[in-house]
Design a protein around this motif. Structure first.
Motif, short mmCIF file in Angstrom:
data_model
loop_
_atom_site.label_atom_id
_atom_site.label_comp_id
_atom_site.label_asym_id
_atom_site.label_seq_id
_atom_site.Cartn_x
_atom_site.Cartn_y
_atom_site.Cartn_z
N MET A 270 0.84 -1.18 0.00
CA MET A 270 0.00 0.00 0.00
C MET A 270 0.88 1.23 0.00
O MET A 270 1.92 1.26 0.62
N SER A 271 0.44 2.25 -0.66
CA SER A 271 1.15 3.52 -0.70
C SER A 271 1.17 4.14 0.69
O SER A 271 0.22 4.02 1.44
N CYS B 82 -11.24 5.33 -0.27
CA CYS B 82 -9.89 4.85 0.03
C CYS B 82 -9.22 5.84 0.98
O CYS B 82 -9.64 6.99 1.09
N HIS C 134 -3.50 5.21 -4.60
CA HIS C 134 -3.27 3.91 -5.23
C HIS C 134 -3.52 4.04 -6.72
O HIS C 134 -4.22 4.94 -7.18
N GLU D 295 -5.93 -2.08 0.88
CA GLU D 295 -5.16 -1.64 -0.29
C GLU D 295 -6.10 -1.49 -1.48
O GLU D 295 -6.86 -2.39 -1.82
N GLY D 296 -6.09 -0.33 -2.10
CA GLY D 296 -6.98 -0.06 -3.22
C GLY D 296 -8.36 0.42 -2.81
O GLY D 296 -9.17 0.74 -3.66
#
Length: 136
Positions: A1-2, A113, A117, A102-103
């Motif tokens: 994940m960012s 979110c 992403h 994630e996403g």
């Protein structure tokens, strides 16, 4: 994940169109189809911010509570009834939890979110044709 966050309220945007077959099948009630995505766009960011201060243990306990509430009172959520408010709040809270994955999550006409992403419908650098003016 960012590791780049969207800030304390995350990012919640409208996606899809009322006329899309998939959207219509998820929300057969036309009144709910028109109002629920806007309702979610307004309240999910607040739930994201609220949950950001909760412990992982509290979030885990909430998951079970939310699943039970939505499963038991999904009809009230859609069509009204004694548990409509609590079922809709449970849906908002559940989407806020799912937004941390994630996403993020895309369902019921919204994308939510908490971190940047690839392919985010709310990103200004996303695919052409995506309306980003409704990002919250």
């Amino acid at each position: 994940m960012s590791s780049e966050s969207h800030g304390p309220f995350g990012r919640v945007v409208l996606v899809g169109k009322e006329t899309d077959d998939a959207f219509r099948s998820l929300l057969p009630n036309p009144r709910l189809r028109r109002g629920l995505p806007t309702f979610l766009c307004a309240l999910v960011p607040l739930a994201i911010q609220e949950q950001s201060r909760m412990s992982a243990q509290r979030i885990d306990a909430m998951r079970t509570e939310l699943i039970d509430m939505i499963a038991e009172h999904g009809d009230d959520l859609q069509f009204g009834g004694a548990h409509q408010t609590s079922a809709r709040v449970a849906l908002v809270q559940a989407l806020a939890i799912l937004a941390t994955a994630e996403g993020g999550v895309t369902i019921l006409g919204v994308h939510a979110c908490t971190a940047r992403h690839e392919g985010c419908p709310g990103s200004t650098s996303s695919a052409a044709g995506t309306d980003t003016s409704q990002a919250r």
